[in-house]
Design a protein around this motif. Structure first.
Motif, PDB file in Angstrom:
ATOM      1  N   ASP A   1     119.316  63.552  48.374  1.00  0.00           N
ATOM      2  CA  ASP A   1     119.871  62.252  48.720  1.00  0.00           C
ATOM      3  C   ASP A   1     120.449  62.269  50.142  1.00  0.00           C
ATOM      4  OD1 ASP A   1     120.332  59.669  47.713  1.00  0.00           O
ATOM      5  OD2 ASP A   1     122.481  60.131  47.601  1.00  0.00           O
ATOM      6  N   GLU A   2     121.142  63.328  50.488  1.00  0.00           N
ATOM      7  CA  GLU A   2     121.692  63.447  51.845  1.00  0.00           C
ATOM      8  C   GLU A   2     120.561  63.577  52.873  1.00  0.00           C
ATOM      9  OE1 GLU A   2     126.046  65.503  50.963  1.00  0.00           O
ATOM     10  OE2 GLU A   2     124.237  66.734  50.754  1.00  0.00           O
ATOM     11  N   ARG A   3     119.498  64.259  52.484  1.00  0.00           N
ATOM     12  CA  ARG A   3     118.360  64.389  53.406  1.00  0.00           C
ATOM     13  C   ARG A   3     117.723  63.031  53.662  1.00  0.00           C
ATOM     14  NH1 ARG A   3     114.650  69.607  52.423  1.00  0.00           N
ATOM     15  NH2 ARG A   3     113.785  68.611  54.283  1.00  0.00           N
ATOM     16  N   ALA A   4     117.553  62.274  52.591  1.00  0.00           N
ATOM     17  CA  ALA A   4     116.957  60.933  52.749  1.00  0.00           C
ATOM     18  C   ALA A   4     117.853  60.041  53.601  1.00  0.00           C
ATOM     19  CB  ALA A   4     116.723  60.308  51.373  1.00  0.00           C
ATOM     20  N   ALA A   5     119.177  60.190  53.427  1.00  0.00           N
ATOM     21  CA  ALA A   5     120.122  59.353  54.190  1.00  0.00           C
ATOM     22  C   ALA A   5     119.988  59.644  55.687  1.00  0.00           C
ATOM     23  CB  ALA A   5     121.556  59.607  53.707  1.00  0.00           C
ATOM     24  N   LEU A   6     119.932  60.905  56.065  1.00  0.00           N
ATOM     25  CA  LEU A   6     119.858  61.236  57.496  1.00  0.00           C
ATOM     26  C   LEU A   6     118.527  60.751  58.084  1.00  0.00           C
ATOM     27  CD1 LEU A   6     121.572  62.619  59.709  1.00  0.00           C
ATOM     28  CD2 LEU A   6     120.119  64.636  59.421  1.00  0.00           C
ATOM     29  N   ASN A   7     117.458  60.965  57.341  1.00  0.00           N
ATOM     30  CA  ASN A   7     116.148  60.523  57.804  1.00  0.00           C
ATOM     31  C   ASN A   7     116.132  58.996  58.007  1.00  0.00           C
ATOM     32  OD1 ASN A   7     113.242  61.105  58.283  1.00  0.00           O
ATOM     33  ND2 ASN A   7     113.016  59.762  56.512  1.00  0.00           N
ATOM     34  N   SER A   8     116.619  58.259  57.021  1.00  0.00           N
ATOM     35  CA  SER A   8     116.644  56.797  57.148  1.00  0.00           C
ATOM     36  C   SER A   8     117.552  56.364  58.284  1.00  0.00           C
ATOM     37  CB  SER A   8     117.172  56.135  55.865  1.00  0.00           C
ATOM     38  OG  SER A   8     116.343  56.440  54.803  1.00  0.00           O
ATOM     39  N   TYR A   9     118.677  57.046  58.417  1.00  0.00           N
ATOM     40  CA  TYR A   9     119.613  56.671  59.476  1.00  0.00           C
ATOM     41  C   TYR A   9     118.909  56.671  60.837  1.00  0.00           C
ATOM     42  CZ  TYR A   9     123.365  56.512  62.767  1.00  0.00           C
ATOM     43  OH  TYR A   9     124.148  56.124  63.827  1.00  0.00           O
ATOM     44  N   PHE A  10     118.181  57.728  61.143  1.00  0.00           N
ATOM     45  CA  PHE A  10     117.531  57.808  62.459  1.00  0.00           C
ATOM     46  C   PHE A  10     116.455  56.734  62.607  1.00  0.00           C
ATOM     47  CE2 PHE A  10     119.419  62.095  62.762  1.00  0.00           C
ATOM     48  CZ  PHE A  10     119.958  61.974  64.032  1.00  0.00           C
ATOM     49  N   HIS A  11     115.713  56.485  61.545  1.00  0.00           N
ATOM     50  CA  HIS A  11     114.666  55.469  61.658  1.00  0.00           C
ATOM     51  C   HIS A  11     115.264  54.066  61.851  1.00  0.00           C
ATOM     52  CE1 HIS A  11     111.966  58.720  60.289  1.00  0.00           C
ATOM     53  NE2 HIS A  11     111.112  58.066  61.057  1.00  0.00           N
ATOM     54  N   LEU A  12     116.341  53.786  61.127  1.00  0.00           N
ATOM     55  CA  LEU A  12     116.972  52.466  61.301  1.00  0.00           C
ATOM     56  C   LEU A  12     117.567  52.345  62.698  1.00  0.00           C
ATOM     57  CD1 LEU A  12     118.625  52.114  57.787  1.00  0.00           C
ATOM     58  CD2 LEU A  12     116.756  50.723  58.712  1.00  0.00           C
ATOM     59  N   LEU A  13     118.215  53.411  63.170  1.00  0.00           N
ATOM     60  CA  LEU A  13     118.797  53.356  64.511  1.00  0.00           C
ATOM     61  C   LEU A  13     117.707  53.077  65.553  1.00  0.00           C
ATOM     62  CD1 LEU A  13     121.236  53.681  66.400  1.00  0.00           C
ATOM     63  CD2 LEU A  13     120.655  56.110  66.580  1.00  0.00           C
ATOM     64  N   SER A  14     116.540  53.685  65.365  1.00  0.00           N
ATOM     65  CA  SER A  14     115.471  53.496  66.356  1.00  0.00           C
ATOM     66  C   SER A  14     114.969  52.052  66.351  1.00  0.00           C
ATOM     67  CB  SER A  14     114.322  54.474  66.103  1.00  0.00           C
ATOM     68  OG  SER A  14     113.515  54.027  65.038  1.00  0.00           O
ATOM     69  N   ARG A  15     115.195  51.323  65.254  1.00  0.00           N
ATOM     70  CA  ARG A  15     114.816  49.904  65.235  1.00  0.00           C
ATOM     71  C   ARG A  15     115.917  49.043  65.821  1.00  0.00           C
ATOM     72  NH1 ARG A  15     113.249  48.212  59.308  1.00  0.00           N
ATOM     73  NH2 ARG A  15     113.285  46.202  60.378  1.00  0.00           N
ATOM     74  N   LEU A  16     117.165  49.459  65.597  1.00  0.00           N
ATOM     75  CA  LEU A  16     118.299  48.588  65.947  1.00  0.00           C
ATOM     76  C   LEU A  16     118.903  48.927  67.302  1.00  0.00           C
ATOM     77  CD1 LEU A  16     119.981  48.713  62.419  1.00  0.00           C
ATOM     78  CD2 LEU A  16     119.023  46.647  63.468  1.00  0.00           C
ATOM     79  N   TYR A  17     118.457  50.021  67.926  1.00  0.00           N
ATOM     80  CA  TYR A  17     119.098  50.470  69.166  1.00  0.00           C
ATOM     81  C   TYR A  17     119.013  49.373  70.231  1.00  0.00           C
ATOM     82  CZ  TYR A  17     120.723  53.601  72.813  1.00  0.00           C
ATOM     83  OH  TYR A  17     121.473  54.184  73.813  1.00  0.00           O
ATOM     84  N   PRO A  18     120.171  49.009  70.812  1.00  0.00           N
ATOM     85  CA  PRO A  18     120.219  47.804  71.651  1.00  0.00           C
ATOM     86  C   PRO A  18     119.740  48.011  73.084  1.00  0.00           C
ATOM     87  CG  PRO A  18     122.437  48.646  71.289  1.00  0.00           C
ATOM     88  CD  PRO A  18     121.505  49.543  70.528  1.00  0.00           C
ATOM     89  N   CYS A  19     118.613  48.655  73.247  1.00  0.00           N
ATOM     90  CA  CYS A  19     117.952  48.755  74.555  1.00  0.00           C
ATOM     91  C   CYS A  19     116.482  48.811  74.191  1.00  0.00           C
ATOM     92  CB  CYS A  19     118.415  50.018  75.288  1.00  0.00           C
ATOM     93  SG  CYS A  19     117.239  50.714  76.487  1.00  0.00           S
ATOM     94  N   GLY A  20     115.794  47.713  74.424  1.00  0.00           N
ATOM     95  CA  GLY A  20     114.440  47.546  73.902  1.00  0.00           C
ATOM     96  C   GLY A  20     113.508  48.651  74.319  1.00  0.00           C
ATOM     97  N   GLU A  21     113.507  48.987  75.608  1.00  0.00           N
ATOM     98  CA  GLU A  21     112.652  50.047  76.144  1.00  0.00           C
ATOM     99  C   GLU A  21     112.994  51.388  75.451  1.00  0.00           C
ATOM    100  OE1 GLU A  21     114.282  50.790  79.924  1.00  0.00           O
ATOM    101  OE2 GLU A  21     113.271  52.732  80.200  1.00  0.00           O
ATOM    102  N   CYS A  22     114.318  51.695  75.336  1.00  0.00           N
ATOM    103  CA  CYS A  22     114.726  52.954  74.710  1.00  0.00           C
ATOM    104  C   CYS A  22     114.306  52.987  73.243  1.00  0.00           C
ATOM    105  CB  CYS A  22     116.239  53.138  74.770  1.00  0.00           C
ATOM    106  SG  CYS A  22     116.987  52.786  76.359  1.00  0.00           S
ATOM    107  N   ALA A  23     114.451  51.847  72.544  1.00  0.00           N
ATOM    108  CA  ALA A  23     114.119  51.796  71.122  1.00  0.00           C
ATOM    109  C   ALA A  23     112.642  52.100  70.917  1.00  0.00           C
ATOM    110  CB  ALA A  23     114.487  50.425  70.545  1.00  0.00           C
ATOM    111  N   THR A  24     111.794  51.522  71.761  1.00  0.00           N
ATOM    112  CA  THR A  24     110.355  51.758  71.636  1.00  0.00           C
ATOM    113  C   THR A  24     110.034  53.237  71.843  1.00  0.00           C
ATOM    114  OG1 THR A  24     110.063  49.554  72.543  1.00  0.00           O
ATOM    115  CG2 THR A  24     108.117  50.964  72.473  1.00  0.00           C
ATOM    116  N   GLU A  25     110.635  53.825  72.863  1.00  0.00           N
ATOM    117  CA  GLU A  25     110.424  55.249  73.137  1.00  0.00           C
ATOM    118  C   GLU A  25     110.939  56.113  71.990  1.00  0.00           C
ATOM    119  OE1 GLU A  25     108.924  56.694  75.540  1.00  0.00           O
ATOM    120  OE2 GLU A  25     108.747  55.204  77.134  1.00  0.00           O
ATOM    121  N   PHE A  26     112.077  55.724  71.465  1.00  0.00           N
ATOM    122  CA  PHE A  26     112.717  56.487  70.390  1.00  0.00           C
ATOM    123  C   PHE A  26     111.831  56.451  69.136  1.00  0.00           C
ATOM    124  CE2 PHE A  26     116.948  56.851  67.823  1.00  0.00           C
ATOM    125  CZ  PHE A  26     116.781  58.212  67.717  1.00  0.00           C
TER     126      PHE A  26
END
Ligand SMILES: Cc1cc2nc3c(=O)[nH]c(=O)nc-3n(C[C@H](O)[C@H](O)[C@H](O)COP(=O)(O)OP(=O)(O)OC[C@H]3O[C@@H](n4cnc5c(N)ncnc54)[C@H](O)[C@@H]3O)c2cc1C
Ligand SMILES: Cc1cc2nc3c(=O)[nH]c(=O)nc-3n(C[C@H](O)[C@H](O)[C@H](O)COP(=O)(O)OP(=O)(O)OC[C@H]3O[C@@H](n4cnc5c(N)ncnc54)[C@H](O)[C@@H]3O)c2cc1C
Lengths: 105, 105
Positions: free
Chosen positions: A30-55
């Motif tokens: 469960d903790e593994r899934a949480a960390l994995n999802s966290y990074f994927h969600l951050l890469s969608r929500l990161y407030p710099c469009g160019e950086c988000a795409t690269e991420f």
């Protein structure tokens, strides 16, 4: 505005490195899934469009390593170095992670 | 180590406020679910145990508002003010959000 983008980046890396360095040594599924999802969600929500795409592209190429604190923190250090390389910044020596990040928890 | 805890908090609030202020004005259901999950995962992974526990309780009491950029950013401002209050810090005037956070995107 490059100054604002850089300050946001610094703040974000600080949170992310501190997070992986406090991630459990021996995480549950469960903790593994949480960390994995966290990074994927951050890469969608990161407030710099160019950086988000690269991420998002980076995460596809180097999926989050979540099997242990050590795996996660070294994975993130390598990902950050990939971004450093792209931005012509010096490579960080991942052996110094523990000295650099203190969460005060 | 209170200094490290405070620096981590400042970095995190910066990312979070900038994120909600760049969140879509008119989000899809998928974008709404992403923002909601993001906050819940962060509250589990936040690398300050005491803060994480408090943050989880706050999210239960005040679930993330995700219907629009305005709703999300004002919700987060109110949540941050609740933490400010608990830590005896001054209340922030949420009318000044836009002036304070620039992502440079
Ligand atoms: C996910 C993400 C994607 C980004 N993409 C872009 C982009 O596409 N374009 C752009 O212009 N900016 C991007 N940024 C911002 C960029 O990475 C920097 O944060 C910003 O340029 C400020 O750089 P800095 O020199 O202050 O150091 P930062 O790269 O912000 O690093 C902060 C500090 O972390 C330490 N550090 C450096 N490397 C590592 C490492 N490998 N591991 C651990 N610690 C390290 C150093 O002490 C450094 O001073 C991105 C940021 C993030 C979080
Ligand atoms: C989720 C979370 C939970 C936390 N829980 C705890 C805890 O339980 N115990 C603890 O000691 N610390 C906790 N912290 C850290 C604490 O909230 C502060 O970040 C830290 O004490 C540093 O405070 P500061 O005075 O520099 O300003 P911060 O509260 O970090 O705020 C940074 C800047 O944001 C602006 N700001 C202030 N209020 C608002 C607002 N309402 N909306 C928008 N912008 C605002 C101001 O310009 C301020 O200088 C938590 C942090 C986070 C992110």
């Amino acid at each position: 505005n490059e100054t604002a983008k850089a300050a946001l980046g610094r703040a974000t890396w600080k949170l992310l490195h501190t997070m992986t360095l406090r991630y459990p040594e021996d995480p549950s599924n469960d903790e593994r899934a949480a960390l994995n999802s966290y990074f994927h969600l951050l890469s969608r929500l990161y407030p710099c469009g160019e950086c988000a795409t690269e991420f998002q592209a980076l995460l596809k190429k180097f999926p989050p390593q979540t099997s242990s604190r050590r795996a996660a923190s070294l994975w993130l250090c390598a990902v950050h170095n990939t971004v450093n390389h792209r931005l012509h910044k010096p490579e960080f020596d991942c052996a110094h992670l523990d000295d650099e990040y203190d969460c005060g928890c």
